[in-house]
Each structure stands twice: as structure tokens, then as C-alpha cells.
Enzyme design. Structure first.
Site, PDB file in Angstrom:
ATOM      1  N   HIS A  71      -1.254  -0.342  -9.763  1.00 49.99           N
ATOM      2  CA  HIS A  71      -1.924  -1.242  -8.809  1.00 49.99           C
ATOM      3  C   HIS A  71      -2.443  -2.520  -9.494  1.00 49.99           C
ATOM      4  O   HIS A  71      -3.645  -2.781  -9.536  1.00 49.99           O
ATOM      5  CB  HIS A  71      -3.076  -0.530  -8.087  1.00 49.99           C
ATOM      6  CG  HIS A  71      -3.407  -1.165  -6.761  1.00 49.99           C
ATOM      7  ND1 HIS A  71      -3.752  -0.446  -5.639  1.00 49.99           N
ATOM      8  CD2 HIS A  71      -3.467  -2.467  -6.375  1.00 49.99           C
ATOM      9  CE1 HIS A  71      -4.000  -1.270  -4.630  1.00 49.99           C
ATOM     10  NE2 HIS A  71      -3.842  -2.509  -5.061  1.00 49.99           N
ATOM     11  N   GLU A  95      -3.901   7.127  -4.869  1.00 51.31           N
ATOM     12  CA  GLU A  95      -4.286   6.523  -6.166  1.00 51.31           C
ATOM     13  C   GLU A  95      -5.657   7.016  -6.608  1.00 51.31           C
ATOM     14  O   GLU A  95      -6.530   7.188  -5.770  1.00 51.31           O
ATOM     15  CB  GLU A  95      -4.343   4.997  -6.037  1.00 51.31           C
ATOM     16  CG  GLU A  95      -3.018   4.394  -5.715  1.00 51.31           C
ATOM     17  CD  GLU A  95      -3.091   2.892  -5.452  1.00 51.31           C
ATOM     18  OE1 GLU A  95      -4.136   2.277  -5.740  1.00 51.31           O
ATOM     19  OE2 GLU A  95      -2.100   2.360  -4.965  1.00 51.31           O
ATOM     20  N   ARG A 147       0.858  -1.188   0.000  1.00 52.12           N
ATOM     21  CA  ARG A 147       0.000   0.000   0.000  1.00 52.12           C
ATOM     22  C   ARG A 147       0.895   1.240   0.000  1.00 52.12           C
ATOM     23  O   ARG A 147       1.936   1.273   0.667  1.00 52.12           O
ATOM     24  CB  ARG A 147      -0.884   0.033   1.248  1.00 52.12           C
ATOM     25  CG  ARG A 147      -2.084  -0.893   1.195  1.00 52.12           C
ATOM     26  CD  ARG A 147      -3.140  -0.432   0.177  1.00 52.12           C
ATOM     27  NE  ARG A 147      -4.358  -1.215   0.222  1.00 52.12           N
ATOM     28  CZ  ARG A 147      -4.614  -2.289  -0.541  1.00 52.12           C
ATOM     29  NH1 ARG A 147      -3.722  -2.709  -1.422  1.00 52.12           N
ATOM     30  NH2 ARG A 147      -5.767  -2.929  -0.429  1.00 52.12           N
TER      31      ARG A 147
HETATM   32  C1  DGY Z   1      -5.947  -6.133  -2.353  1.00 56.05           C
HETATM   33  O1  DGY Z   1      -6.572  -7.196  -2.462  1.00 56.05           O
HETATM   34  O2  DGY Z   1      -5.800  -5.583  -1.263  1.00 56.05           O
HETATM   35  C2  DGY Z   1      -5.411  -5.530  -3.586  1.00 56.05           C
HETATM   36  O3  DGY Z   1      -4.596  -4.459  -3.320  1.00 56.05           O
HETATM   37  C3  DGY Z   1      -6.547  -5.114  -4.497  1.00 56.05           C
HETATM   38  O4  DGY Z   1      -7.452  -4.387  -3.765  1.00 56.05           O
END
Ligand code: DGY
Length: 321
Positions: free
Chosen positions: A287, A269, A240
Site C-alpha cells: 500500500h 491489510e 482498494r
Molecule cells: C488513500 O488516500 O486513500 C490512500 O489509499 C492512502 O490511504
């Protein structure tokens, strides 16, 4: 009127997942895949008993309070749940689930892509070709960093971190890691445990971030932590964006303290700091960690398994609140 439970589905899902939803539920699908505003989401949720959500929705304490009473369960199509106020969900008796396990392989593969892309200057090379500017091979042209025999530090040795370790071992890397708790020797598989970042970071010629975004990990990778890395380290993040102090990372990429970064996630994002795109020593993706056909189907089915459990009066397998 259908007697199947009504489910608000916030984003467009893979066809096989939507087909199963339509078979077992009365879904409100997002066929245009629009990003709903909070007000729209709350309006559309009226009459629904469940929300099948993704990390693109911000399910704050206020949203949870307004979903209370009618929404029984929020089944997330994601492993990360930092977009949900879990304490508020608990307070309002809303069950929240996620989709762990099924995206470990895809995300670990993408981490390897980030490591390789950053280390071998993939963006730079590709840009050169696409601009028709490559004019000659030379022994000193566009040299990168080799994996073999190097130390890879992993912060967060959960399911994804463990698969990354396994893949990186295949590239001849020595694995070091920091995790809240040490793994048993089978799962550790020879990786070297560090009980603190102070101990891990100076060893990490390559560093992969795989910890969840929590109040404790926000800006965890900051100027002070960067200074602890060896010079010329290569850093990747497919977890993240909030874990990284982006200002500090940009300074380190400019100075060369960090030789290159591979990034799949960002603080704000889909807005990306323009500096990242301007720098030559970044390898950037939007992502895509879990974005394979196989994994997105598996995530959808896992979210549906959780919904099925709740509506059958069973405890869902992946309950996080
Ligand atoms: C997750 O599953 O957390 C990925 O980042 C997609 O949302």
C-alpha cells in the site's frame, strides 16, 4: 490551557505537517505511530474537537455515534473514505473531509510501476539476483510482456485514472476505459469509452483498477469478470483490495488465465493471502500508492486546509459528509 482547537492525530505525520499542526492547533500526536484500538481512539478523542484520521482507522457507525457531540470534524489524510461510515457522520453532524487531487501523480506513478513490474517479471528477476542464482543470459530467459501497441483498460477514470492514461500513452499504449459517466473530449484525450465492463474487459490486455471501494464495487473483479479478459492479461490494483475477489484472482494466476498481477492493496491489510507471495507471477507492494515525500506533505497540508476552514466557520473544500 491552550485556546487552540484540540486535534487527535491518529498516526505519525510528516514533520512539516506536524509542525503546522503544532503552530495552529493543540494536537495529540502519535509519536510512536501505534495503531490505536477503537477503545483507545475513543478515549484519546475525549476533549478533542477534531480527529485527523487515516484509512487505518475503522470509523464505523458506532464510533461516529460515540464521537458525536464533541468531535466537529474528521479530516482524513486520504482520498479513500471507505473506512468512514459517512451516513452515520451526517446523522451526528460530524463533518468529514478527504484529500483528493494531491495524490493522483504519485498513485499513477505507482500504477505504472505495478504494470511494469508485473509485465517484466521484476519480482522474479530480483529474487533470482538476491539469491545469487542467476547464472547465464539466454535469448529465451525470463521473457515478459511488452507495453508498446497494447490496449490498457482502466476501470474508474477519475483523477488518478486520467493521469495513468496520460503516462501509459507515453509508453505507446492504447487507452480504453469504463467510468460511471463519459469524460469530455479534453479529459478523454483520445481514450476509448466503454459504457459497460462487458465491453471494456475483452479489450483489456492490461487492466488497471482505479474505482473507489463502495458497496457497488465490492468484488467487482470476480471470476465472471476475469473470464471476460483476453487470455494472458496483466492486471494491477492500486485502488482498494475489496474491489477484487482474491480467491478468483488466485485461481486465474495459477491457471495462467491472468499472466501476472501487480498489487498494492489487499482485502485484509496488512494481512496478505500467502498464495500471492507464493506465486511467481505477482509483483507485490505494501500500500505505497501515495507514499512519496512530496505527496504525503501535500496530503497533510490539504487535510489541515480542511480543518482550518471548519474552525474558521467556512465550508471545507473537500467535504464528503
Ligand atoms: C488513500 O488516500 O486513500 C490512500 O489509499 C492512502 O490511504
Amino acid at each position: 490551557m491552550s485556546n487552540k482547537p484540540a486535534v487527535l492525530v491518529t498516526r505519525k505525520l510528516p514533520p512539516a505537517v506536524e509542525a503546522r499542526l503544532a503552530r495552529d492547533y493543540d494536537p495529540h500526536l502519535n509519536t510512536q505511530d501505534r495503531l490505536y484500538s477503537t477503545d483507545e481512539l475513543l478515549t484519546l478523542a475525549q476533549g478533542a474537537q477534531a480527529v485527523l484520521a487515516t484509512h487505518t482507522e475503522h470509523l464505523s457507525a458506532d464510533v461516529m455515534a460515540r464521537l458525536a457531540g464533541t468531535i466537529k470534524v474528521i479530516a482524513n489524510f486520504s482520498v479513500g473514505v471507505d473506512h468512514c461510515d459517512l451516513a452515520a457522520a451526517k446523522q451526528h453532524d460530524i463533518i468529514v473531509t478527504n484529500t483528493p487531487d494531491v495524490l493522483a501523480d504519485a498513485t499513477a506513478e505507482l500504477t505504472m510501476l505495478l504494470l511494469l513490474g508485473a509485465a517484466r517479471r521484476a519480482s522474479e528477476g530480483e529474487r533470482l539476483i538476491r539469491a545469487r542464482k542467476w547464472d547465464s543470459w539466454s535469448p529465451t530467459f525470463m521473457l515478459g510482456t511488452q507495453f508498446t501497441g497494447k490496449r490498457l483498460g482502466i476501470i474508474g477514470m477519475g483523477r488518478i485514472g486520467q493521469v495513468v492514461a496520460k503516462r501509459a500513452r507515453g509508453f505507446g499504449m492504447e487507452i480504453h476505459y469504463h467510468n460511471r459517466s463519459r469524460l469530455d473530449s479534453e479529459r478523454e484525450a483520445g481514450a476509448i469509452y466503454h459504457d459497460s465492463l462487458d465491453s471494456l474487459l475483452p479489450q483489456s490486455q492490461f487492466l488497471a483498477l482505479h474505482c473507489p471501494n463502495t458497496p457497488d464495487t465490492q468484488n467487482l473483479f470476480n471470476a465472471e469478470r476475469i473470464a471476460q479478459l483476453p487470455d494472458d492479461a496483466i492486471v494491477v490494483n492500486s485502488a482498494r483490495g475489496n474491489i477484487v475477489d482474491e480467491d478468483a484472482l488466485i485461481v486465474a494466476l495459477r491457471s495462467g488465465k491472468i499472466r501476472a498481477a501487480g498489487l498494492d492493496v489487499y482485502k485484509d491489510e496488512p494481512f496478505i493471502r500467502p498464495e500471492f507471495a507464493e506465486l511467481n507471477n505477482t509483483f507485490l507492494l505494501p500500500h505505497l500508492g501515495s507514499a512519496t515525500h512530496e505527496t504525503r506533505d501535500a496530503m497533510g497540508f490539504r487535510a489541515l486546509d480542511n480543518l482550518d476552514a471548519v474552525f474558521a466557520g467556512r465550508e471545507p473544500r473537500d467535504r464528503v459528509a
